[in-house]
Write an enzyme that holds these catalytic residues in place. Structure first.
Site, PDB file in Angstrom:
ATOM      1  N   GLY A  40       0.801  -1.218   0.000  1.00 25.99           N
ATOM      2  CA  GLY A  40       0.000   0.000   0.000  1.00 25.99           C
ATOM      3  C   GLY A  40       0.824   1.254   0.000  1.00 25.99           C
ATOM      4  N   GLY A  41       1.927   1.239  -0.746  1.00 26.88           N
ATOM      5  CA  GLY A  41       2.827   2.382  -0.735  1.00 26.88           C
ATOM      6  C   GLY A  41       2.530   3.430  -1.781  1.00 26.88           C
ATOM      7  CB  THR A  42       0.012   3.846  -4.281  1.00 26.51           C
ATOM      8  OG1 THR A  42      -1.185   3.382  -3.641  1.00 26.51           O
ATOM      9  CG2 THR A  42       0.725   2.682  -4.944  1.00 26.51           C
ATOM     10  CB  SER A  43      -2.348   6.956  -1.315  1.00 27.75           C
ATOM     11  OG  SER A  43      -2.990   5.853  -0.695  1.00 27.75           O
ATOM     12  CG  ASP A  92      -6.433  -7.634  -4.857  1.00 23.22           C
ATOM     13  OD1 ASP A  92      -6.632  -7.344  -3.660  1.00 23.22           O
ATOM     14  OD2 ASP A  92      -7.355  -7.824  -5.676  1.00 23.22           O
ATOM     15  CG  LEU A  93      -2.245  -7.231   0.619  1.00 21.14           C
ATOM     16  CD1 LEU A  93      -2.086  -5.954   1.425  1.00 21.14           C
ATOM     17  CD2 LEU A  93      -1.409  -8.359   1.213  1.00 21.14           C
ATOM     18  CB  SER A 174      -5.852   0.779  14.043  1.00 18.91           C
ATOM     19  OG  SER A 174      -6.728   1.815  14.450  1.00 18.91           O
ATOM     20  CE1 TYR A 196     -17.988  -6.783   7.785  1.00 19.83           C
ATOM     21  CE2 TYR A 196     -19.604  -5.126   7.120  1.00 19.83           C
ATOM     22  CZ  TYR A 196     -18.284  -5.563   7.186  1.00 19.83           C
ATOM     23  OH  TYR A 196     -17.279  -4.805   6.656  1.00 19.83           O
TER      24      TYR A 196
END
Length: 320
Positions: A40-43, A92-93, A174, A196
């Site tokens: 996820g190093g794009t933003s 794609d995780l 988090s 859910y």
């Protein structure tokens, strides 16, 4: 993680605090001998971590679902630091097939792996199943990273053994891990739409990140492997993760504006745990604002961690 420190930015025992930036905590660190994967190093904080590690000389592999965005991020970093070493690979995780393909492509590069930053994630998504039939937040935030880490472990072990350089795995958790289902991990109803809750499902996935870190840390210590595993809470940051949040989150942000960080501050704890020499040998910890802090009771439950490990392994093994 004290509210006073979060608001004032006062430094903790590490010498850093909530006001510290990723550049601050890596000042004067030479990372030219290191190779790092950042998912996820794009933003957002993932891109900032990639930028700062690249600036410090590390060979950075940006693992991202969107290859166009990944290449744009690479070009942005290279414009700032022409000598930076940045590569991009598709990942794609939420797809087991994609995770396996990524690892195959990375291993073909024939480079070491010293740092793995499991940063990518989704948050507060409406209920949906991944292509493998797994609830999307659990699939992306936990299962994908769990498999990715396991498939890369042999490479990290050999890199640490051959170079003598400590390997480091950083899992982005988090504070939301404290807001989860009653039983912590809802093993029997992971994919049940009637049970859910988009916010509790996110908290569950972030708890899973912590449990994964702690279980893996124990396993590697028992093996005597020179790799540390730690979890971080980056702080409250406005990023693309909030695209599924609604009016309630907007109100919360307005009322708690004094707690929110900018992106350079949000990436600080990740970069600190990944690079700082003071953390040599430190493993199985949970960091916030660049200092060790205490997670929830669920997060330190070794029985729950072992159960999640077995559940995750069996779930992956059951897929075609």
């Amino acid at each position: 993680m004290e509210i006073y420190g979060m608001v004032t930015g006062k430094a903790g025992k590490s010498g850093y605090g909530s006001a510290s930036t990723a550049e601050d905590v890596t000042h004067s660190i030479d990372a030219k001998h290191l190779t790092a994967i950042i998912t996820g190093g794009t933003s957002g904080i993932g891109l900032e971590a990639a930028r700062v590690l690249g600036m410090r000389g590390a060979h950075v592999i940006i693992a991202a679902r969107n290859t166009k965005a990944a290449n744009e991020s690479k070009e942005m970093i290279l414009q700032m630091y022409p000598n930076a070493r940045i590569d991009c690979l598709q990942l794609d995780l939420s797809s087991i097939k994609s995770v396996r393909s990524f690892v195959h492509q990375f291993l073909a590069l024939n480079v070491p792996l010293n740092i793995l930053i499991n940063n990518a994630g989704v948050m507060f998504c409406p209920f949906q199943l991944s292509e493998d039939g797994i609830e999307s937040q659990f699939a992306t935030n936990h299962i994908g990273h769990f498999l990715l880490t396991n498939l890369l472990l042999d490479k990290m072990k050999s890199s640490a053994r051959e170079s003598g350089i400590e390997g480091r795995i950083v899992n982005l958790s988090s504070i939301a891990h404290t807001y989860t289902y009653t039983e912590g991990i809802m093993f029997d109803y992971i994919n049940h739409p009637d049970r859910y809750s988009e916010k509790k499902a996110y908290g569950q996935s972030k708890l899973a990140n912590l449990l994964h870190s702690n279980a893996l840390s124990r396993k590697l210590q028992e093996e005597g492997v020179n790799i540390t595993v730690n979890s971080v809470h980056p702080g409250l940051i406005t990023t693309n993760l909030f695209r599924h949040s609604g009016l309630g989150m907007a109100v919360f942000k307005a009322m708690s504006f004094f707690l929110w960080k900018n992106i350079p501050q949000g990436a600080a704890t990740t970069c600190y745990v990944a690079l700082h020499p003071d953390l040599k040998g430190v493993t199985g910890k949970y960091f916030a604002d660049c200092n060790v802090t205490t997670p929830s009771n669920f997060a330190i439950d070794t029985t729950l961690a072992d159960k999640l490990w077995d559940f995750s392994t069996k779930l992956i093994d059951s897929l075609p």
